[in-house]
Each structure stands twice: as C-alpha cells, then as structure tokens.
Design a protein around this motif. Structure first.
Motif, PDB file in Angstrom:
ATOM      1  N   GLY A 298      48.437   1.656   1.118  1.00  0.00           N
ATOM      2  CA  GLY A 298      49.031   0.488   0.482  1.00  0.00           C
ATOM      3  C   GLY A 298      48.084  -0.178  -0.503  1.00  0.00           C
ATOM      4  N   ALA A 299      46.797  -0.240  -0.159  1.00  0.00           N
ATOM      5  CA  ALA A 299      45.813  -0.825  -1.070  1.00  0.00           C
ATOM      6  C   ALA A 299      45.678   0.001  -2.341  1.00  0.00           C
ATOM      7  CB  ALA A 299      44.466  -0.945  -0.355  1.00  0.00           C
ATOM      8  N   VAL A 300      45.710   1.313  -2.226  1.00  0.00           N
ATOM      9  CA  VAL A 300      45.621   2.172  -3.402  1.00  0.00           C
ATOM     10  C   VAL A 300      46.848   1.992  -4.290  1.00  0.00           C
ATOM     11  CG1 VAL A 300      45.560   4.568  -4.189  1.00  0.00           C
ATOM     12  CG2 VAL A 300      44.115   3.850  -2.292  1.00  0.00           C
ATOM     13  N   LEU A 301      48.026   1.894  -3.695  1.00  0.00           N
ATOM     14  CA  LEU A 301      49.240   1.671  -4.480  1.00  0.00           C
ATOM     15  C   LEU A 301      49.191   0.335  -5.199  1.00  0.00           C
ATOM     16  CD1 LEU A 301      51.948   2.986  -1.975  1.00  0.00           C
ATOM     17  CD2 LEU A 301      51.145   4.098  -4.071  1.00  0.00           C
ATOM     18  N   LEU A 302      48.684  -0.693  -4.546  1.00  0.00           N
ATOM     19  CA  LEU A 302      48.552  -2.000  -5.188  1.00  0.00           C
ATOM     20  C   LEU A 302      47.566  -1.928  -6.357  1.00  0.00           C
ATOM     21  CD1 LEU A 302      49.178  -5.026  -5.267  1.00  0.00           C
ATOM     22  CD2 LEU A 302      47.390  -5.368  -3.555  1.00  0.00           C
ATOM     23  N   PHE A 303      46.472  -1.210  -6.161  1.00  0.00           N
ATOM     24  CA  PHE A 303      45.496  -1.044  -7.245  1.00  0.00           C
ATOM     25  C   PHE A 303      46.113  -0.304  -8.428  1.00  0.00           C
ATOM     26  CE2 PHE A 303      42.450   1.949  -9.159  1.00  0.00           C
ATOM     27  CZ  PHE A 303      41.618   1.051  -9.805  1.00  0.00           C
ATOM     28  N   LEU A 304      46.879   0.742  -8.161  1.00  0.00           N
ATOM     29  CA  LEU A 304      47.503   1.498  -9.245  1.00  0.00           C
ATOM     30  C   LEU A 304      48.520   0.648  -9.997  1.00  0.00           C
ATOM     31  CD1 LEU A 304      48.032   4.985  -7.541  1.00  0.00           C
ATOM     32  CD2 LEU A 304      46.282   4.338  -9.210  1.00  0.00           C
ATOM     33  N   ALA A 305      49.284  -0.174  -9.267  1.00  0.00           N
ATOM     34  CA  ALA A 305      50.254  -1.051  -9.931  1.00  0.00           C
ATOM     35  C   ALA A 305      49.546  -2.049 -10.844  1.00  0.00           C
ATOM     36  CB  ALA A 305      51.090  -1.783  -8.885  1.00  0.00           C
ATOM     37  N   THR A 306      48.460  -2.613 -10.369  1.00  0.00           N
ATOM     38  CA  THR A 306      47.695  -3.558 -11.193  1.00  0.00           C
ATOM     39  C   THR A 306      47.109  -2.864 -12.409  1.00  0.00           C
ATOM     40  OG1 THR A 306      47.127  -4.763  -9.168  1.00  0.00           O
ATOM     41  CG2 THR A 306      45.864  -5.274 -11.146  1.00  0.00           C
ATOM     42  N   LEU A 307      46.601  -1.636 -12.216  1.00  0.00           N
ATOM     43  CA  LEU A 307      46.024  -0.887 -13.328  1.00  0.00           C
ATOM     44  C   LEU A 307      47.073  -0.552 -14.377  1.00  0.00           C
ATOM     45  CD1 LEU A 307      43.544   0.601 -14.503  1.00  0.00           C
ATOM     46  CD2 LEU A 307      44.224   2.594 -13.154  1.00  0.00           C
ATOM     47  N   VAL A 308      48.252  -0.114 -13.940  1.00  0.00           N
ATOM     48  CA  VAL A 308      49.324   0.221 -14.882  1.00  0.00           C
ATOM     49  C   VAL A 308      49.754  -1.014 -15.659  1.00  0.00           C
ATOM     50  CG1 VAL A 308      51.731   0.948 -15.031  1.00  0.00           C
ATOM     51  CG2 VAL A 308      50.139   2.215 -13.587  1.00  0.00           C
ATOM     52  N   LEU A 309      49.869  -2.155 -14.985  1.00  0.00           N
ATOM     53  CA  LEU A 309      50.250  -3.394 -15.666  1.00  0.00           C
ATOM     54  C   LEU A 309      49.226  -3.768 -16.733  1.00  0.00           C
ATOM     55  CD1 LEU A 309      52.032  -5.936 -15.896  1.00  0.00           C
ATOM     56  CD2 LEU A 309      50.616  -6.965 -14.116  1.00  0.00           C
ATOM     57  N   THR A 310      47.950  -3.666 -16.396  1.00  0.00           N
ATOM     58  CA  THR A 310      46.902  -4.018 -17.351  1.00  0.00           C
ATOM     59  C   THR A 310      46.914  -3.096 -18.552  1.00  0.00           C
ATOM     60  OG1 THR A 310      45.539  -4.812 -15.506  1.00  0.00           O
ATOM     61  CG2 THR A 310      44.433  -4.412 -17.604  1.00  0.00           C
ATOM     62  N   VAL A 311      47.056  -1.797 -18.322  1.00  0.00           N
ATOM     63  CA  VAL A 311      47.068  -0.833 -19.422  1.00  0.00           C
ATOM     64  C   VAL A 311      48.271  -1.048 -20.325  1.00  0.00           C
ATOM     65  CG1 VAL A 311      47.262   1.621 -19.981  1.00  0.00           C
ATOM     66  CG2 VAL A 311      45.717   0.881 -18.166  1.00  0.00           C
ATOM     67  N   CYS A 312      49.442  -1.309 -19.741  1.00  0.00           N
ATOM     68  CA  CYS A 312      50.650  -1.529 -20.544  1.00  0.00           C
ATOM     69  C   CYS A 312      50.509  -2.762 -21.424  1.00  0.00           C
ATOM     70  CB  CYS A 312      51.868  -1.663 -19.622  1.00  0.00           C
ATOM     71  SG  CYS A 312      52.345  -0.134 -18.796  1.00  0.00           S
ATOM     72  N   VAL A 313      49.974  -3.841 -20.874  1.00  0.00           N
ATOM     73  CA  VAL A 313      49.794  -5.058 -21.666  1.00  0.00           C
ATOM     74  C   VAL A 313      48.813  -4.814 -22.810  1.00  0.00           C
ATOM     75  CG1 VAL A 313      48.947  -7.433 -21.603  1.00  0.00           C
ATOM     76  CG2 VAL A 313      50.403  -6.585 -19.767  1.00  0.00           C
ATOM     77  N   GLN A 314      47.739  -4.095 -22.547  1.00  0.00           N
ATOM     78  CA  GLN A 314      46.767  -3.806 -23.599  1.00  0.00           C
ATOM     79  C   GLN A 314      47.368  -2.924 -24.689  1.00  0.00           C
ATOM     80  OE1 GLN A 314      43.858  -5.064 -24.111  1.00  0.00           O
ATOM     81  NE2 GLN A 314      43.659  -6.210 -22.216  1.00  0.00           N
ATOM     82  N   MET A 315      48.191  -1.960 -24.314  1.00  0.00           N
ATOM     83  CA  MET A 315      48.823  -1.093 -25.311  1.00  0.00           C
ATOM     84  C   MET A 315      49.802  -1.883 -26.172  1.00  0.00           C
ATOM     85  SD  MET A 315      49.474   2.405 -23.080  1.00  0.00           S
ATOM     86  CE  MET A 315      50.360   3.157 -24.430  1.00  0.00           C
ATOM     87  N   LEU A 316      50.593  -2.760 -25.555  1.00  0.00           N
ATOM     88  CA  LEU A 316      51.513  -3.587 -26.338  1.00  0.00           C
ATOM     89  C   LEU A 316      50.761  -4.515 -27.263  1.00  0.00           C
ATOM     90  CD1 LEU A 316      54.153  -4.512 -23.593  1.00  0.00           C
ATOM     91  CD2 LEU A 316      54.436  -2.918 -25.495  1.00  0.00           C
ATOM     92  N   ARG A 317      49.647  -5.034 -26.782  1.00  0.00           N
ATOM     93  CA  ARG A 317      48.843  -5.930 -27.618  1.00  0.00           C
ATOM     94  C   ARG A 317      48.285  -5.197 -28.834  1.00  0.00           C
ATOM     95  NH1 ARG A 317      43.148  -8.718 -25.740  1.00  0.00           N
ATOM     96  NH2 ARG A 317      42.673  -9.736 -27.728  1.00  0.00           N
ATOM     97  N   ARG A 318      47.792  -3.963 -28.638  1.00  0.00           N
ATOM     98  CA  ARG A 318      47.241  -3.206 -29.759  1.00  0.00           C
ATOM     99  C   ARG A 318      48.323  -2.817 -30.767  1.00  0.00           C
ATOM    100  NH1 ARG A 318      43.056   0.957 -26.638  1.00  0.00           N
ATOM    101  NH2 ARG A 318      41.586  -0.665 -25.926  1.00  0.00           N
ATOM    102  N   ARG A 319      49.519  -2.520 -30.295  1.00  0.00           N
ATOM    103  CA  ARG A 319      50.595  -2.192 -31.215  1.00  0.00           C
ATOM    104  C   ARG A 319      50.979  -3.375 -32.080  1.00  0.00           C
ATOM    105  NH1 ARG A 319      54.883   1.491 -27.645  1.00  0.00           N
ATOM    106  NH2 ARG A 319      53.460   3.290 -27.345  1.00  0.00           N
ATOM    107  N   ARG A 320      50.985  -4.561 -31.491  1.00  0.00           N
ATOM    108  CA  ARG A 320      51.320  -5.756 -32.266  1.00  0.00           C
ATOM    109  C   ARG A 320      50.251  -6.060 -33.312  1.00  0.00           C
ATOM    110  NH1 ARG A 320      53.681 -10.006 -27.717  1.00  0.00           N
ATOM    111  NH2 ARG A 320      55.561  -8.784 -27.192  1.00  0.00           N
ATOM    112  N   VAL A 321      48.978  -5.857 -32.895  1.00  0.00           N
ATOM    113  CA  VAL A 321      47.892  -6.098 -33.851  1.00  0.00           C
ATOM    114  C   VAL A 321      47.943  -5.099 -34.997  1.00  0.00           C
ATOM    115  CG1 VAL A 321      45.383  -6.073 -34.119  1.00  0.00           C
ATOM    116  CG2 VAL A 321      46.408  -7.178 -32.132  1.00  0.00           C
ATOM    117  N   ALA A 322      48.242  -3.822 -34.663  1.00  0.00           N
ATOM    118  CA  ALA A 322      48.332  -2.802 -35.701  1.00  0.00           C
ATOM    119  C   ALA A 322      49.534  -3.029 -36.620  1.00  0.00           C
ATOM    120  CB  ALA A 322      48.427  -1.429 -35.067  1.00  0.00           C
TER     121      ALA A 322
END
Length: 322
Positions: A298-322
C-alpha cells in the motif's frame, strides 16, 4: 649604438615580452583551475551529514519497503517471496478502495481550500507596513504549531454537545448542534476544514513571494486603462502567479495524500471508517495487524500515485510554458 639599432632593440623586446605574457597566462589559469579542482570535495563535506541522515532514515527504508511489498514478512522466521500477491490482495480490498476515495476527497478539499484561502489572505496582507508584518506573523502561526496540538485544539472545538465551542457559534445563527467528527456524514468535512486552517497560511507566504515578483508597472498600466480591481486580479495577478500555482498544487496535493496525524488524532479513521485514509490504513495493517508485506504494498502504491501526479503536473506546466 646607431639610431637604427636603438629603434630595433625595443621593437625586438616587445614580441618577447608579449610572448612571455602569453606563456605565463595559461600557466596561471591552469594553477587556478587546479586549486579549484582540488577543493571540489568541500561542498560535499558540508552536505555529508544531511545526506547520511537522508540515506539512513529515508532511502534505505524506501528500498526495504519495496522489498517487503513482494514478500510475506515473518519476523524471526524469515520472509517468503510472494511476488505480486500483496498488491493483488490490497487492490481487491474494499477497505483500500474506500480509503483511496476518502484520501482523494481529503486531498482535493484541502488543496482547493488552502490555495483559495491562502490567495485571499495574500491579497489582504500584501504590503510593507509594520501592522501587516504583525498580521502576517499571526496568520502564519498555525503552520509552526505542532500538528498534535492543532488536532487536540480542533477536537475540543468539535465537541458534539451543545456546549461545544463551534456548536455554540452555530446556535447563534439558529443552527442545531452538529456531531462534527463524531458523525459519519460530517467527519471527513471536519478534517478537511482543519487541514485548510493549517495549510492556508503556508500557501499565503508562497503567494506573497509570487506577488512580490509581479511587475508593478502592469498594475499601473491596468489602472490607466480603467481596469477594476477584479479585472486586475484576473488579467494581471493570476497570470503572473501561474508558476506559483503549479508549485503549490503539487505541495498541497502531496500534503493531502500524506495526511495522517490529524486523522489519526481526531478520529483514527472512524466513525465507521468514514475518515479512513491510506496512511491510517497502512498504519493499521502494518503495526496493528502485523501484515507488513501488505502495508508495504500500500505504501508503494501511494508513492507511485504521488509520483505520477507530480510528473503530470510538471509536464502540463512545461507544455504551457512552451
């Protein structure tokens, strides 16, 4: 010595002097580079204590949790390899799905509420006067107060009887007493309010730093063009704070997904599991039921969910800047 020889001698010396300077300059630079390269380890020396602590208390436990998530943990008997059985069991559990939904609701509510309230507070206390400095310090107080103290204070205010502090306030406007954290219908919302109260001042300080970086000339130009306060906020302030919103969204979302102490102290997942979140479920599986393998999964799944959320937000942010 003839005049011609006298004129030729300085002319002959100048190339030699220039050659000497040209030969000496690279050697001096090389010496400086060697001295600089010889001290490369000094910054790492200062970072070493913190890195050792991170390694011992964070990265090694993370690696152990990943290893335990694919094993049946049996203290003193030796662990057994079970592969993905722990993940299958926890994903098929009704309690895990319910805790996941409660975690999402809690994270969304706290993130939206703390960012909105923090933004409003930042607009109200922006300035350089001494009074505003005192108000900002007072507003930031909930962040520095230990979370255990915050939870105990709100537990007292959430007393379900008519004599409770918040129920007395509700009585002044003609509303009946509420059970708050003792009522399954309002317990999760009560914890969300507590999280907003504690997280909004932190977001306020980040917003204040972002507001300080906005060009004041844009506001002056907007005033000259006849823009109202609402229009200045919509067309000047909010676009200037886009990077701040992205950073705060990640921080607030991670804070919501990792909510544990306030839930544990206020309700411990009750009543009837209405406030059970992933962190409290993992704690109970690991330390109360001694199912460390499933808890690690369960802890690993929670970590993966947090990681995916962070990566998605960063990708959306870079697309907007570009």
């Amino acid at each position: 010595m003839s005049v011609r020889e006298a004129e030729a001698r300085p002319a002959g010396r100048e190339p030699r002097a220039a050659g000497e300077v040209a030969r000496r300059t690279p050697s001096r630079r090389l010496g400086r580079n060697r001295r600089t390269a010889g001290s490369w380890w000094i910054p790492w020396l200062f970072l070493a204590p913190a890195l050792i602590l991170f390694l011992y208390f964070k990265f090694i436990p993370m690696a152990q949790a990943i290893s335990m998530s694919v094993q049946e943990v049996r203290p003193y008997l030796g662990n057994l390899w079970v592969g993905t059985a722990n993940y299958s069991e926890i994903l098929s559990s009704e309690g895990f799905r319910s805790a996941t939904w409660n975690t999402i609701v809690l994270a969304v509510g706290q993130t939206a509420g703390s960012m909105l309230l923090g933004f409003v507070l930042a607009l109200l206390v922006e300035g350089q006067t001494r009074k505003l400095t005192f108000i900002r310090s007072a507003a930031f107080l909930p962040v520095v107060v230990p979370i255990a103290v915050v939870a105990e204070l709100w537990r007292i205010m959430y007393h379900p009887t008519a004599d409770g502090l918040l129920n007395q306030v509700l009585g002044l406007i003609g509303l009946g007493p509420s059970g708050f954290i003792n009522d399954p219908d309002t317990s999760l919302a009560s914890i969300v309010v507590t999280g907003i109260w504690r997280g909004a001042p932190y977001d306020m300080m980040i917003f204040l730093a972002g507001l300080a970086g906005i060009d004041r000339g844009l506001y002056e130009a907007a005033v000259v063009d006849g823009a109202s306060t609402k229009q200045r906020i919509l067309h000047v302030t909010l676009p200037g704070l886009r990077p701040v919103f992205a950073i705060l969204f990640i921080l607030a979302a991670v804070r919501g997904f990792r909510a544990f102490t306030e839930v544990f102290l206020l309700t411990n997942g009750g009543p009837n599991g209405s406030t059970e979140v992933l962190m409290t479920l993992i704690y109970k599986l690991g330390f109360e039921q001694n199912r460390l393998g499933i808890a690690s999964a369960g802890a690993v799944l929670l970590f993966l969910a947090t990681l995916v959320l962070t990566v998605c937000v960063q990708m959306l942010r870079r697309r907007r800047v570009a």
